[in-house]
Design an enzyme around this catalytic site. Sequence first.
Site, PDB file in Angstrom:
ATOM      1  N   ASP A 199     -21.532  43.785 -24.559  1.00  0.00           N
ATOM      2  CA  ASP A 199     -21.136  42.375 -24.527  1.00  0.00           C
ATOM      3  C   ASP A 199     -20.742  41.933 -25.942  1.00  0.00           C
ATOM      4  O   ASP A 199     -21.453  42.175 -26.898  1.00  0.00           O
ATOM      5  CB  ASP A 199     -22.229  41.477 -23.946  1.00  0.00           C
ATOM      6  CG  ASP A 199     -23.568  41.616 -24.637  1.00  0.00           C
ATOM      7  OD1 ASP A 199     -24.458  40.845 -24.311  1.00  0.00           O
ATOM      8  OD2 ASP A 199     -23.707  42.475 -25.521  1.00  0.00           O
ATOM      9  N   ASP A 242     -21.974  47.986 -20.976  1.00  0.00           N
ATOM     10  CA  ASP A 242     -22.884  46.922 -21.394  1.00  0.00           C
ATOM     11  C   ASP A 242     -22.631  46.514 -22.845  1.00  0.00           C
ATOM     12  O   ASP A 242     -23.543  46.129 -23.556  1.00  0.00           O
ATOM     13  CB  ASP A 242     -24.349  47.334 -21.195  1.00  0.00           C
ATOM     14  CG  ASP A 242     -25.301  46.141 -21.290  1.00  0.00           C
ATOM     15  OD1 ASP A 242     -24.856  45.016 -21.008  1.00  0.00           O
ATOM     16  OD2 ASP A 242     -26.466  46.339 -21.679  1.00  0.00           O
ATOM     17  N   TRP A 284     -24.324  34.186 -25.298  1.00  0.00           N
ATOM     18  CA  TRP A 284     -25.666  34.312 -25.866  1.00  0.00           C
ATOM     19  C   TRP A 284     -25.830  33.671 -27.243  1.00  0.00           C
ATOM     20  O   TRP A 284     -26.948  33.375 -27.645  1.00  0.00           O
ATOM     21  CB  TRP A 284     -26.029  35.789 -26.002  1.00  0.00           C
ATOM     22  CG  TRP A 284     -26.020  36.576 -24.741  1.00  0.00           C
ATOM     23  CD1 TRP A 284     -24.961  37.246 -24.196  1.00  0.00           C
ATOM     24  CD2 TRP A 284     -27.123  36.805 -23.852  1.00  0.00           C
ATOM     25  NE1 TRP A 284     -25.334  37.874 -23.029  1.00  0.00           N
ATOM     26  CE2 TRP A 284     -26.670  37.620 -22.795  1.00  0.00           C
ATOM     27  CE3 TRP A 284     -28.463  36.411 -23.859  1.00  0.00           C
ATOM     28  CZ2 TRP A 284     -27.480  38.047 -21.756  1.00  0.00           C
ATOM     29  CZ3 TRP A 284     -29.282  36.826 -22.824  1.00  0.00           C
ATOM     30  CH2 TRP A 284     -28.790  37.630 -21.786  1.00  0.00           C
ATOM     31  N   GLY A 313     -26.681  37.014 -18.045  1.00  0.00           N
ATOM     32  CA  GLY A 313     -25.605  37.813 -17.480  1.00  0.00           C
ATOM     33  C   GLY A 313     -26.044  38.976 -16.629  1.00  0.00           C
ATOM     34  O   GLY A 313     -25.318  39.406 -15.727  1.00  0.00           O
TER      35      GLY A 313
END
Length: 513
Positions: free
Chosen positions: A262, A260, A200, A151
Amino acid sequence: MYRRTYDGLGFSPLRQIDSANVADLVPAWQFETDTHDRLRPQAPPIVNGDTMFVTTADRVVALHAATGDLLWRYVHRFPEDRPSRHSNNRGVALHGERVYVGTLDARLVALDATTGQLVWERKTGDYRSHHYITMAPLVVNGKVLVGTSGGEYGVRGFIAAYDAATGDEVWRFYTIPSPDAYGGATWQGDDWRTGGGAVWLTGTYDPELNVTYWGVGNGGPWTGDARPGDNLFTTSTVGLDPDTGELVGYHQYHWNGSWDWDEAVAPLLVDLDLGGRSIPTLVHAARNGYLWLLARAPGGIRFLEARRFVHQNVFTGIEPFTGRPSYDPARVPRIGYRALYCPGKIGARDWRPESFSPRSRLLYVPAINNLCSIMEGQPEEYVAGEPFHGATMQLVDDQEAFKRDGARHIGELQAWDLDTGQRRWTREFPTRIGSVLATAGDVLFVDGSGSLRGFDARSGDTLWEFDLGGHGDLPGVSVTYAVDGVQYVALQTPARAAGSGSAVLAFRLDCQC
């Protein structure tokens, strides 16, 4: 599978090792993987019968689970021009007589479980653009499901399904929709082409609803003002039909994310007693610092409630019907504006999994508290294969400079009663802790901070501790299994000698050695 069962609870019914005898655990065997991974090992050993399968960045090894003796070893050869952004793997999937593993050059590989011989290999993405696979695949209805990492390089995230027998691709769901797809209007212009949304970690699955649930990463570049809009389906849980890949439902934990955070960990499937009714829910301890409860139903996903579980200074409120948060503008980084925010870039929890015990009815979360970051956005043009952050970041993990004023710790093991919404207890650690494994013996096994520990699942008291050495700060995910009536606990950890790869350690009760 990755967390033993489709619901992702990370709970084992084994009870030979319990809160009364866990102090008698001793090492049973050790196996050196003979690899030189650049990063810490992250894969749980996956056991079927008396065979254990363990992955590193470039290989799969099969061991006898009671002795650690090597049965076979498969080594995946990477192209010489493969970028080396990450160097880890999070495990295998098992189905029939085969072992399935994703690779760092965006391949899905099927191996013969008895011999380790290659059965088939399929390309899932372009490794030159930083597509790669770190997760353990998930097998559902004869299909092998995987998502793409990468990403931070402007990839367009996806989840894809492959026929377990032939390796043929069956469907592909893009986590960043095109303009003509549902959610496409939440992106402007061509931002969707490089929007991130990496996947992920392994998903979960509800067989009754026939829906599989996956966590989706943050958008790219990092600050939201560079990609206006809500940016579906970044920082979301998506529910998909595993047979067709069609979207069944979703929930976005924070819109147009700029931190950030995620939300790549898949939600746990837990039936809760809420208001006197049994409600099938999705439970997600989010990197944004809130513990989310969502209802799962044939019609999709519905917000129930969210509770803060660490210090959080970004959200000013959560809309009670939709779960949409509102933000403090002073805590939102953007191009030319530096913002201090908590939790920091690492989030309120890492990728390492939590667990839920049906016995204690408690959720156990490896939380990160009191650690903050400073980010400032900056203009950045997309270049294929190059980092696409669009921001500068200040964060020094576990350093005093980025702790919240007055804080004395960073790591926490939290126990939550989800039926009542109350936190039962918290244990504090100076640094981050790793994954949590719950057992029917009322023992929690928690790795990280240099040790593997056993805690009482009811009280949180420390019952046992084993020093993993100076390189065991954050080992792989712990598991427990039984062979010939003997219960073991195992994990993969960096070898004690720096630069010498990883080792698999297994433990059992001293009275059985």
